[in-house]
Design an enzyme around this catalytic site. Structure first.
Site, PDB file in Angstrom:
ATOM      1  N   TRP A  63       0.869  -1.175   0.000  1.00 25.74           N
ATOM      2  CA  TRP A  63       0.000   0.000   0.000  1.00 25.74           C
ATOM      3  C   TRP A  63       0.901   1.217   0.000  1.00 25.74           C
ATOM      4  O   TRP A  63       1.873   1.277   0.742  1.00 25.74           O
ATOM      5  CB  TRP A  63      -0.894   0.020   1.246  1.00 25.74           C
ATOM      6  CG  TRP A  63      -2.077  -0.879   1.144  1.00 25.74           C
ATOM      7  CD1 TRP A  63      -2.171  -2.155   1.616  1.00 25.74           C
ATOM      8  CD2 TRP A  63      -3.327  -0.582   0.530  1.00 25.74           C
ATOM      9  NE1 TRP A  63      -3.406  -2.667   1.334  1.00 25.74           N
ATOM     10  CE2 TRP A  63      -4.140  -1.723   0.666  1.00 25.74           C
ATOM     11  CE3 TRP A  63      -3.835   0.535  -0.128  1.00 25.74           C
ATOM     12  CZ2 TRP A  63      -5.431  -1.775   0.178  1.00 25.74           C
ATOM     13  CZ3 TRP A  63      -5.132   0.484  -0.613  1.00 25.74           C
ATOM     14  CH2 TRP A  63      -5.903  -0.666  -0.455  1.00 25.74           C
ATOM     15  N   ARG A 115     -10.315   2.674  11.729  1.00 23.07           N
ATOM     16  CA  ARG A 115      -9.483   1.535  11.377  1.00 23.07           C
ATOM     17  C   ARG A 115      -7.985   1.795  11.563  1.00 23.07           C
ATOM     18  O   ARG A 115      -7.228   0.922  11.951  1.00 23.07           O
ATOM     19  CB  ARG A 115      -9.768   1.139   9.921  1.00 23.07           C
ATOM     20  CG  ARG A 115      -9.081  -0.092   9.474  1.00 23.07           C
ATOM     21  CD  ARG A 115      -9.557  -0.450   8.064  1.00 23.07           C
ATOM     22  NE  ARG A 115      -9.074  -1.760   7.695  1.00 23.07           N
ATOM     23  CZ  ARG A 115      -7.876  -2.004   7.199  1.00 23.07           C
ATOM     24  NH1 ARG A 115      -7.039  -1.003   7.027  1.00 23.07           N
ATOM     25  NH2 ARG A 115      -7.516  -3.225   6.896  1.00 23.07           N
TER      26      ARG A 115
END
Length: 168
Positions: A29, A95
Site C-alpha cells: 500500500w 481503522r
C-alpha cells in the site's frame, strides 16, 4: 562521526556467504512512498559491510500482513535481522488506530518470541492525504527512515552476535 563498531568492521571483512543474512519485508500500500525506505535501506546497509546479495526482499499486500510474514521469516532461522516497512495512514476512519497498534505490537511480539530482531520502519501518520505536499513529505521521510533502520539493524545484529553464549 564514525560509529562503526569493531563487530561491524568484522562484518565488512567477512567473505560473501558468511555474513549474516537480513530480510526486508515491505507493504505494498502506498508503494511509491514506501519504496523510498527500501532504496535508502539498501544503500545505507552497504556502508555497514553488507552486500545487496545478503538481503532478501519480500512484499506483502499491506502493513497488517507484516507481522505474520516477519514471524515466518524469523522462524526459518535464516536471518539475523528482519526489517518491516509500511505506511498506515489515517484516512479519517477508526481503522487506522487498530491497524497501527496491531502491526507495531505484532512486530514486537515476533522478535520477543523468536529471538530474531525485527526493526520497524512502519510509519503511522495522522491526517495523511494523497496531496502532493504529504506524498512528497513522506517520500523524503522514508529516505531518512530507511537509512536509520539500516544503521539500527547493522548495529543490533553485530551486538547480539557479540554477546557471550551464556547470555544468549
Amino acid at each position: 562521526m564514525n560509529t562503526t563498531t569493531q563487530h561491524e568492521a568484522h562484518a565488512i571483512a567477512q567473505p560473501a556467504g558468511s555474513r549474516p543474512r537480513l530480510a526486508f519485508v515491505q507493504a505494498c500500500w502506498h508503494r511509491d512512498i514506501v519504496d523510498q525506505c527500501r532504496t535508502a535501506f539498501l544503500q545505507a546497509i552497504q556502508t555497514h559491510g553488507y552486500a545487496a546479495g545478503d538481503i532478501d526482499f519480500h512484499e506483502v499486500p499491506g502493513a497488517y500482513e507484516l507481522p505474520l510474514h516477519a514471524k515466518r521469516l524469523a522462524g526459518s532461522g535464516r536471518y539475523a535481522g528482519i526489517v518491516a516497512a509500511g505506511l498506515v495512514v489515517d484516512g479519517g476512519i477508526y481503522r487506522h488506530d487498530f491497524v497501527a497498534r496491531a502491526v507495531i505490537d505484532g512486530l514486537m511480539h515476533v522478535q520477543l518470541e523468536t529471538g530474531t530482531p525485527v526493526f520497524s520502519a512502519v510509519l503511522t501518520p495522522h491526517h495523511f492525504h494523497g496531496g502532493d505536499e504529504h506524498v512528497d513529505f513522506f517520500r523524503e521521510h522514508f529516505l531518512v527512515k530507511g537509512a536509520e533502520v539500516a544503521h539500527a539493524c547493522a548495529q543490533t545484529v553485530a551486538r547480539l552476535a557479540a554477546l557471550p553464549a551464556a547470555v544468549a
